[in-house]
Design a protein around this motif. Structure first.
Motif, PDB file in Angstrom:
ATOM      1  N   ASP A 122      29.877  53.314  48.914  1.00  0.00           N
ATOM      2  CA  ASP A 122      28.548  53.380  49.528  1.00  0.00           C
ATOM      3  C   ASP A 122      28.417  52.384  50.676  1.00  0.00           C
ATOM      4  N   GLY A 123      29.501  52.263  51.456  1.00  0.00           N
ATOM      5  CA  GLY A 123      29.458  51.391  52.617  1.00  0.00           C
ATOM      6  C   GLY A 123      29.675  49.926  52.330  1.00  0.00           C
ATOM      7  N   GLU A 124      29.992  49.572  51.078  1.00  0.00           N
ATOM      8  CA  GLU A 124      30.182  48.168  50.719  1.00  0.00           C
ATOM      9  C   GLU A 124      31.606  47.932  50.221  1.00  0.00           C
ATOM     10  N   ALA A 125      32.115  46.743  50.486  1.00  0.00           N
ATOM     11  CA  ALA A 125      33.457  46.357  50.046  1.00  0.00           C
ATOM     12  C   ALA A 125      33.408  44.930  49.509  1.00  0.00           C
ATOM     13  N   LEU A 126      34.513  44.500  48.911  1.00  0.00           N
ATOM     14  CA  LEU A 126      34.592  43.137  48.400  1.00  0.00           C
ATOM     15  C   LEU A 126      34.868  42.162  49.532  1.00  0.00           C
ATOM     16  N   ASP A 127      34.118  41.044  49.562  1.00  0.00           N
ATOM     17  CA  ASP A 127      34.478  39.981  50.498  1.00  0.00           C
ATOM     18  C   ASP A 127      35.470  39.041  49.812  1.00  0.00           C
ATOM     19  N   ASP A 128      35.916  38.003  50.520  1.00  0.00           N
ATOM     20  CA  ASP A 128      36.943  37.109  49.975  1.00  0.00           C
ATOM     21  C   ASP A 128      36.475  36.419  48.697  1.00  0.00           C
ATOM     22  N   LEU A 129      35.207  36.007  48.653  1.00  0.00           N
ATOM     23  CA  LEU A 129      34.700  35.319  47.462  1.00  0.00           C
ATOM     24  C   LEU A 129      34.620  36.276  46.284  1.00  0.00           C
ATOM     25  N   ASP A 130      34.156  37.501  46.511  1.00  0.00           N
ATOM     26  CA  ASP A 130      34.122  38.494  45.439  1.00  0.00           C
ATOM     27  C   ASP A 130      35.525  38.728  44.879  1.00  0.00           C
ATOM     28  N   LEU A 131      36.498  38.838  45.766  1.00  0.00           N
ATOM     29  CA  LEU A 131      37.877  39.092  45.351  1.00  0.00           C
ATOM     30  C   LEU A 131      38.414  37.929  44.523  1.00  0.00           C
ATOM     31  N   ALA A 132      38.137  36.706  44.968  1.00  0.00           N
ATOM     32  CA  ALA A 132      38.617  35.530  44.250  1.00  0.00           C
ATOM     33  C   ALA A 132      37.969  35.426  42.871  1.00  0.00           C
ATOM     34  N   ARG A 133      36.669  35.682  42.813  1.00  0.00           N
ATOM     35  CA  ARG A 133      35.984  35.616  41.517  1.00  0.00           C
ATOM     36  C   ARG A 133      36.475  36.701  40.573  1.00  0.00           C
ATOM     37  N   LEU A 134      36.747  37.872  41.117  1.00  0.00           N
ATOM     38  CA  LEU A 134      37.265  38.949  40.287  1.00  0.00           C
ATOM     39  C   LEU A 134      38.630  38.591  39.722  1.00  0.00           C
ATOM     40  N   PHE A 135      39.488  38.016  40.549  1.00  0.00           N
ATOM     41  CA  PHE A 135      40.810  37.610  40.069  1.00  0.00           C
ATOM     42  C   PHE A 135      40.681  36.584  38.949  1.00  0.00           C
ATOM     43  N   SER A 136      39.790  35.602  39.113  1.00  0.00           N
ATOM     44  CA  SER A 136      39.580  34.603  38.067  1.00  0.00           C
ATOM     45  C   SER A 136      39.165  35.266  36.762  1.00  0.00           C
ATOM     46  N   LEU A 137      38.271  36.243  36.866  1.00  0.00           N
ATOM     47  CA  LEU A 137      37.822  36.948  35.668  1.00  0.00           C
ATOM     48  C   LEU A 137      38.963  37.714  35.011  1.00  0.00           C
ATOM     49  N   LEU A 138      39.757  38.420  35.821  1.00  0.00           N
ATOM     50  CA  LEU A 138      40.833  39.233  35.268  1.00  0.00           C
ATOM     51  C   LEU A 138      41.893  38.388  34.572  1.00  0.00           C
ATOM     52  N   VAL A 139      42.305  37.290  35.194  1.00  0.00           N
ATOM     53  CA  VAL A 139      43.376  36.503  34.579  1.00  0.00           C
ATOM     54  C   VAL A 139      42.868  35.742  33.363  1.00  0.00           C
ATOM     55  N   ILE A 140      41.593  35.345  33.389  1.00  0.00           N
ATOM     56  CA  ILE A 140      41.064  34.608  32.240  1.00  0.00           C
ATOM     57  C   ILE A 140      40.754  35.564  31.093  1.00  0.00           C
ATOM     58  N   ALA A 141      39.938  36.580  31.374  1.00  0.00           N
ATOM     59  CA  ALA A 141      39.530  37.508  30.316  1.00  0.00           C
ATOM     60  C   ALA A 141      40.710  38.354  29.846  1.00  0.00           C
ATOM     61  N   GLY A 142      41.460  38.917  30.798  1.00  0.00           N
ATOM     62  CA  GLY A 142      42.560  39.787  30.420  1.00  0.00           C
ATOM     63  C   GLY A 142      43.679  39.060  29.716  1.00  0.00           C
ATOM     64  N   ASN A 143      44.018  37.874  30.201  1.00  0.00           N
ATOM     65  CA  ASN A 143      45.114  37.122  29.610  1.00  0.00           C
ATOM     66  C   ASN A 143      44.741  36.591  28.229  1.00  0.00           C
ATOM     67  N   GLU A 144      43.614  35.886  28.157  1.00  0.00           N
ATOM     68  CA  GLU A 144      43.273  35.199  26.915  1.00  0.00           C
ATOM     69  C   GLU A 144      42.963  36.156  25.772  1.00  0.00           C
ATOM     70  N   THR A 145      42.172  37.181  26.035  1.00  0.00           N
ATOM     71  CA  THR A 145      41.756  38.048  24.938  1.00  0.00           C
ATOM     72  C   THR A 145      42.920  38.862  24.386  1.00  0.00           C
ATOM     73  N   THR A 146      43.747  39.434  25.260  1.00  0.00           N
ATOM     74  CA  THR A 146      44.875  40.228  24.778  1.00  0.00           C
ATOM     75  C   THR A 146      45.923  39.345  24.119  1.00  0.00           C
ATOM     76  N   ARG A 147      46.177  38.192  24.702  1.00  0.00           N
ATOM     77  CA  ARG A 147      47.133  37.260  24.104  1.00  0.00           C
ATOM     78  C   ARG A 147      46.721  36.892  22.687  1.00  0.00           C
ATOM     79  N   ASN A 148      45.445  36.595  22.504  1.00  0.00           N
ATOM     80  CA  ASN A 148      44.993  36.179  21.180  1.00  0.00           C
ATOM     81  C   ASN A 148      44.899  37.344  20.203  1.00  0.00           C
ATOM     82  N   ALA A 149      44.588  38.537  20.691  1.00  0.00           N
ATOM     83  CA  ALA A 149      44.618  39.701  19.809  1.00  0.00           C
ATOM     84  C   ALA A 149      46.029  39.929  19.280  1.00  0.00           C
ATOM     85  N   LEU A 150      47.028  39.779  20.148  1.00  0.00           N
ATOM     86  CA  LEU A 150      48.417  39.945  19.720  1.00  0.00           C
ATOM     87  C   LEU A 150      48.826  38.872  18.710  1.00  0.00           C
TER      88      LEU A 150
END
Length: 406
Positions: free
Chosen positions: A227-255
């Motif tokens: 809809d005419g919008e994209a991620l800026d650099d800060l959005d991208l950085a915050r998303l990466f922080s979320l993915l590596v923290i949430a994705g790494n920690e939760t799956t690691r601990n489930a295993l």
């Protein structure tokens, strides 16, 4: 209600207790007729929402129960980290919905297909390494490599950064613990440094991918337009922080919890091994329910609202205890029994249905399933040999050390 229950929830000593003791306390809280308020020594206290129905209703009403200013800290974030926070997990609509649409559309069929192949290949490599290594720490050598390498592969992060990314995520997660408040300057400064590292890493990669596109998620995100919008650099950085923290920690601990639970319940392990393909999907759901790798999320009341007979006032804080909702006797039969054949199993281990339901739930399920299948096909007698060392935080039901042999 037991004495000093309210203060125990805000103490890390309580979260270091054995699972049975924590379950007993939350069972007592679910039986309380009325709200449970938990004071904090140097910050506003919070209400503990422990019943399944409470967690579900609050999750469905983000316009009343806000994720801002933070969904992952009992106290408001310290000023040192304010510039780095603000990922989707601590946003409300319409901004949350905008970012979620962009991210969802960036998971193209081609990328998903490649990731699926990566998971299977990585699982084989991890188990091959385990065969050559012998008895070892399951967390370090088996549970950690899977989610972190998949996320970093998806994003295009080089292998040389893996160790630093793990260190950063471990530090960032402890900031949500009850004894880390805005007055803990050393902790806040260290957390800001780790956030800064993650953001700088993604900023460099984002600039590179704009100049030299590749077949990775960063390229897709930097070129996504909804809809005419994209991620800026800060959005991208915050998303990466979320993915590596949430994705790494939760799956690691489930295993890690999977190995522990299947060791503590040998009859369930035998049941699983006799029909891996047939019972693995149910086993994964029960592991996530029973372990609840993400223990809680915070919401802040944006306007007065009555919930189960109590009026929560503007500005008050409520904590959604997923671990307790997943033990609710009114929803789950014999909730303290680990049963891989449990059906139905409408757990909230990935959050309760609503706009903040875990975006990576499908990926997490896939990683856990593929690695457990590879492990128990090759090593049906794989088991933990000692009690686990718990991660010292209330936000994540984490395991830092779990020796194993096969």
């Amino acid at each position: 209600m037991p004495s000093h229950v309210e203060t125990r929830l805000s103490s890390l000593d309580f979260w270091a207790k054995p699972q049975r003791e924590r379950d007993e306390l939350f069972a007592a809280l679910r039986a309380v007729d009325g709200p449970v308020f938990c004071p904090l020594p140097d910050a506003p206290g919070f209400y503990a929402l422990t019943r399944y129905e409470q967690v579900a209703e609050v999750s469905r009403k983000p316009e009343i129960f806000s994720s801002r200013p933070s969904a992952v800290s009992l106290v408001d974030p310290p000023p040192q980290t304010a510039a780095y926070r603000g990922s989707m997990i601590s946003m409300d609509d319409p901004r949350h919905a905008r970012l979620r649409r962009i991210v969802a559309r960036s998971f193209t069929p081609r990328l998903v297909e490649r990731v699926t192949g990566d998971i299977a290949a990585l699982a084989r490599r991890i188990v091959d390494d385990l065969a050559g290594r012998g008895p070892c720490d399951f967390v370090e050598h088996v549970a950690t490599p899977m989610p972190l390498q998949i996320i970093c592969s998806m994003m295009g992060i080089p292998d040389s950064e893996y160790d630093d990314v793990i260190t950063a995520t471990n530090v960032v997660l402890t900031v949500g613990a009850p004894d880390h408040t805005a007055h803990d300057e050393d902790r806040a400064t260290l957390t800001a440094e780790k956030f800064a590292y993650l953001h700088a890493l993604m900023a460099d990669l984002g600039r590179l991918r704009r100049e030299k596109p590749a077949d990775d998620l960063v390229t897709a995100l930097t070129n996504a337009n909804v809809d005419g919008e994209a991620l800026d650099d800060l959005d991208l950085a915050r998303l990466f922080s979320l993915l590596v923290i949430a994705g790494n920690e939760t799956t690691r601990n489930a295993l890690s919890h999977a190995l522990l639970l299947l060791t503590e319940h040998p009859a369930q392990r035998d049941l699983l091994i006799t029909n891996l393909d047939g019972r693995l999907p149910g086993a994964v759901e029960e592991i996530v329910r029973y372990a609840s790798p993400v223990t809680w999320m915070r919401r802040t009341v944006s306007r007065d609202y009555e919930l189960q007979g109590h009026v929560y006032r503007l500005g008050e804080r409520v904590i959604l205890y997923y671990n307790s909702a997943n033990r609710d006797e009114n929803v789950f039969k014999d909730p303290n029994t680990f049963d891989i054949t449990r059906s139905p199993n409408s757990h909230v281990g990935f959050g309760s249905p609503g706009p903040h339901f875990c975006l990576g739930a499908h990926l997490a399920r896939r990683e856990i399933t593929v690695l457990l299948r590879e492990l128990f096909t090759r090593f049906p007698k794989l088991h933990a040999t000692e009690a686990p060392v718990q991660q010292r935080t209330s936000l994540i039901n984490g395991i830092t050390y779990l020796p194993c042999e096969f």
